[in-house]
Design a protein around this motif. Structure first.
Motif, PDB file in Angstrom:
ATOM      1  N   THR A 104       8.141   2.541  -8.613  1.00 36.53           N
ATOM      2  CA  THR A 104       8.437   3.964  -8.443  1.00 36.53           C
ATOM      3  C   THR A 104       7.483   4.764  -9.308  1.00 36.53           C
ATOM      4  OG1 THR A 104      10.018   4.012 -10.252  1.00 36.53           O
ATOM      5  CG2 THR A 104      10.881   3.429  -8.070  1.00 36.53           C
ATOM      6  N   ASP A 105       7.722   6.065  -9.385  1.00 35.65           N
ATOM      7  CA  ASP A 105       6.875   6.902 -10.224  1.00 35.65           C
ATOM      8  C   ASP A 105       7.106   6.665 -11.709  1.00 35.65           C
ATOM      9  OD1 ASP A 105       5.380   8.123  -8.233  1.00 35.65           O
ATOM     10  OD2 ASP A 105       6.950   9.577  -7.837  1.00 35.65           O
ATOM     11  N   ALA A 106       8.164   5.954 -12.053  1.00 32.58           N
ATOM     12  CA  ALA A 106       8.378   5.579 -13.449  1.00 32.58           C
ATOM     13  C   ALA A 106       7.378   4.479 -13.781  1.00 32.58           C
ATOM     14  CB  ALA A 106       9.807   5.086 -13.652  1.00 32.58           C
ATOM     15  N   VAL A 162       0.048   3.921  -2.960  1.00 37.04           N
ATOM     16  CA  VAL A 162      -0.145   5.320  -2.574  1.00 37.04           C
ATOM     17  C   VAL A 162       0.964   6.167  -3.206  1.00 37.04           C
ATOM     18  CG1 VAL A 162      -0.274   6.983  -0.673  1.00 37.04           C
ATOM     19  CG2 VAL A 162      -1.287   4.706  -0.405  1.00 37.04           C
ATOM     20  N   ALA A 163       0.563   7.077  -4.075  1.00 35.80           N
ATOM     21  CA  ALA A 163       1.524   7.911  -4.803  1.00 35.80           C
ATOM     22  C   ALA A 163       2.056   9.057  -3.952  1.00 35.80           C
ATOM     23  CB  ALA A 163       0.879   8.465  -6.069  1.00 35.80           C
ATOM     24  N   LEU A 220       0.825  -1.207   0.000  1.00 33.89           N
ATOM     25  CA  LEU A 220       0.000   0.000   0.000  1.00 33.89           C
ATOM     26  C   LEU A 220       0.862   1.261   0.000  1.00 33.89           C
ATOM     27  CD1 LEU A 220      -2.812   1.340   0.171  1.00 33.89           C
ATOM     28  CD2 LEU A 220      -2.677   1.057   2.654  1.00 33.89           C
ATOM     29  N   ASN A 221       1.479   1.580   1.143  1.00 35.92           N
ATOM     30  CA  ASN A 221       2.248   2.818   1.263  1.00 35.92           C
ATOM     31  C   ASN A 221       3.519   2.761   0.412  1.00 35.92           C
ATOM     32  OD1 ASN A 221       0.479   4.066   3.138  1.00 35.92           O
ATOM     33  ND2 ASN A 221       1.312   2.735   4.718  1.00 35.92           N
ATOM     34  N   TYR A 222       3.787   3.830  -0.295  1.00 41.59           N
ATOM     35  CA  TYR A 222       4.965   3.991  -1.146  1.00 41.59           C
ATOM     36  C   TYR A 222       4.924   3.129  -2.409  1.00 41.59           C
ATOM     37  CZ  TYR A 222       6.512   6.265   3.090  1.00 41.59           C
ATOM     38  OH  TYR A 222       6.572   7.060   4.200  1.00 41.59           O
ATOM     39  N   GLU A 241      -5.044  10.591   0.484  1.00 41.51           N
ATOM     40  CA  GLU A 241      -4.228   9.716  -0.342  1.00 41.51           C
ATOM     41  C   GLU A 241      -4.645   9.749  -1.805  1.00 41.51           C
ATOM     42  OE1 GLU A 241      -2.718   6.294   2.758  1.00 41.51           O
ATOM     43  OE2 GLU A 241      -4.487   5.854   1.547  1.00 41.51           O
ATOM     44  N   GLU A 242      -3.623   9.719  -2.652  1.00 40.25           N
ATOM     45  CA  GLU A 242      -3.810   9.574  -4.094  1.00 40.25           C
ATOM     46  C   GLU A 242      -3.114   8.276  -4.484  1.00 40.25           C
ATOM     47  OE1 GLU A 242      -5.684  11.496  -5.964  1.00 40.25           O
ATOM     48  OE2 GLU A 242      -6.112  12.871  -4.304  1.00 40.25           O
ATOM     49  N   TYR A 243      -3.679   7.590  -5.457  1.00 37.42           N
ATOM     50  CA  TYR A 243      -3.166   6.281  -5.829  1.00 37.42           C
ATOM     51  C   TYR A 243      -2.614   6.299  -7.246  1.00 37.42           C
ATOM     52  CZ  TYR A 243      -5.938   5.400  -1.726  1.00 37.42           C
ATOM     53  OH  TYR A 243      -6.453   5.477  -0.464  1.00 37.42           O
ATOM     54  N   ARG A 244      -1.673   5.421  -7.516  1.00 34.80           N
ATOM     55  CA  ARG A 244      -1.082   5.312  -8.851  1.00 34.80           C
ATOM     56  C   ARG A 244      -2.090   4.621  -9.771  1.00 34.80           C
ATOM     57  NH1 ARG A 244       3.922   4.653  -5.615  1.00 34.80           N
ATOM     58  NH2 ARG A 244       5.267   6.359  -6.266  1.00 34.80           N
ATOM     59  N   GLN A 245      -2.872   5.426 -10.456  1.00 35.13           N
ATOM     60  CA  GLN A 245      -3.924   4.889 -11.317  1.00 35.13           C
ATOM     61  C   GLN A 245      -3.340   4.009 -12.418  1.00 35.13           C
ATOM     62  OE1 GLN A 245      -7.413   5.317 -10.803  1.00 35.13           O
ATOM     63  NE2 GLN A 245      -7.451   3.649 -12.304  1.00 35.13           N
ATOM     64  N   TRP A 246      -2.171   4.387 -12.948  1.00 35.10           N
ATOM     65  CA  TRP A 246      -1.563   3.569 -13.999  1.00 35.10           C
ATOM     66  C   TRP A 246      -1.239   2.170 -13.476  1.00 35.10           C
ATOM     67  CZ3 TRP A 246       3.190   1.578 -12.984  1.00 35.10           C
ATOM     68  CH2 TRP A 246       3.976   2.227 -12.029  1.00 35.10           C
ATOM     69  N   LEU A 247      -0.887   2.061 -12.191  1.00 35.45           N
ATOM     70  CA  LEU A 247      -0.601   0.762 -11.602  1.00 35.45           C
ATOM     71  C   LEU A 247      -1.894  -0.029 -11.437  1.00 35.45           C
ATOM     72  CD1 LEU A 247       1.409  -1.221 -10.373  1.00 35.45           C
ATOM     73  CD2 LEU A 247       1.218   0.041  -8.208  1.00 35.45           C
TER      74      LEU A 247
END
Length: 142
Positions: A133-135, A12-13, A7-9, A33-39
């Motif tokens: 990661t954010d990539a 959760v973006a 979840l965290n990191y 919290e905002e989530y990595r929608q692409w993930l």
């Protein structure tokens, strides 16, 4: 393949920077919290278990927030039942809940995990894992 989603990191973006105090009350942090929608979009067609060191008392509100923001929910979710380091919490959840229900063959799982100690613990059970990661990934590893 069952994906073990941290979840965290990971999902959760906008997790707080490590070492900074969490927002209080903690429910306010969950609401922000905002989530990595692409993930989520990559995981959507797959079997996913959310596994987190977040205390079990935040289970319902966390899952509701994910569903509200992403239009998605994991097939199962496990939150901390014990007070310990995240890798020990997740090992407890694996042994107590996930392996008995879904099987103990490590090759049937893949971890998307931020914590290096948890990735090392997964490796001891034969579970491959990567840090997200954010990539953006373009495909989910198998």
């Amino acid at each position: 393949m069952i994906y073990l989603l941290d979840l965290n990191y990971t999902l959760v973006a906008n997790s707080p920077q490590r070492g900074t105090p969490p927002t209080r009350p903690f429910i306010r942090q969950i609401e922000q919290e905002e989530y990595r929608q692409w993930l989520v979009d990559l995981l959507r067609p797959h079997q996913v278990i959310l596994i987190t060191a977040r205390p079990n008392r935040y289970r319902e509100v966390t899952l509701a927030r994910i569903k509200e923001k992403c239009g998605w929910e994991p097939m199962d979710a496990y939150f901390a039942e014990i007070s310990a380091y995240p890798n020990l919490i997740k090992e407890h959840l694996l042994k107590t809940h996930i392996f008995p229900q879904y099987g103990a063959e490590g090759s049937g799982y893949f971890g998307l995990e931020s914590n290096p100690r948890t990735r090392a613990m997964y490796a001891r059970y034969g579970i491959r894992a990567i840090r997200v990661t954010d990539a953006e990934l373009t495909e989910i590893p198998v």
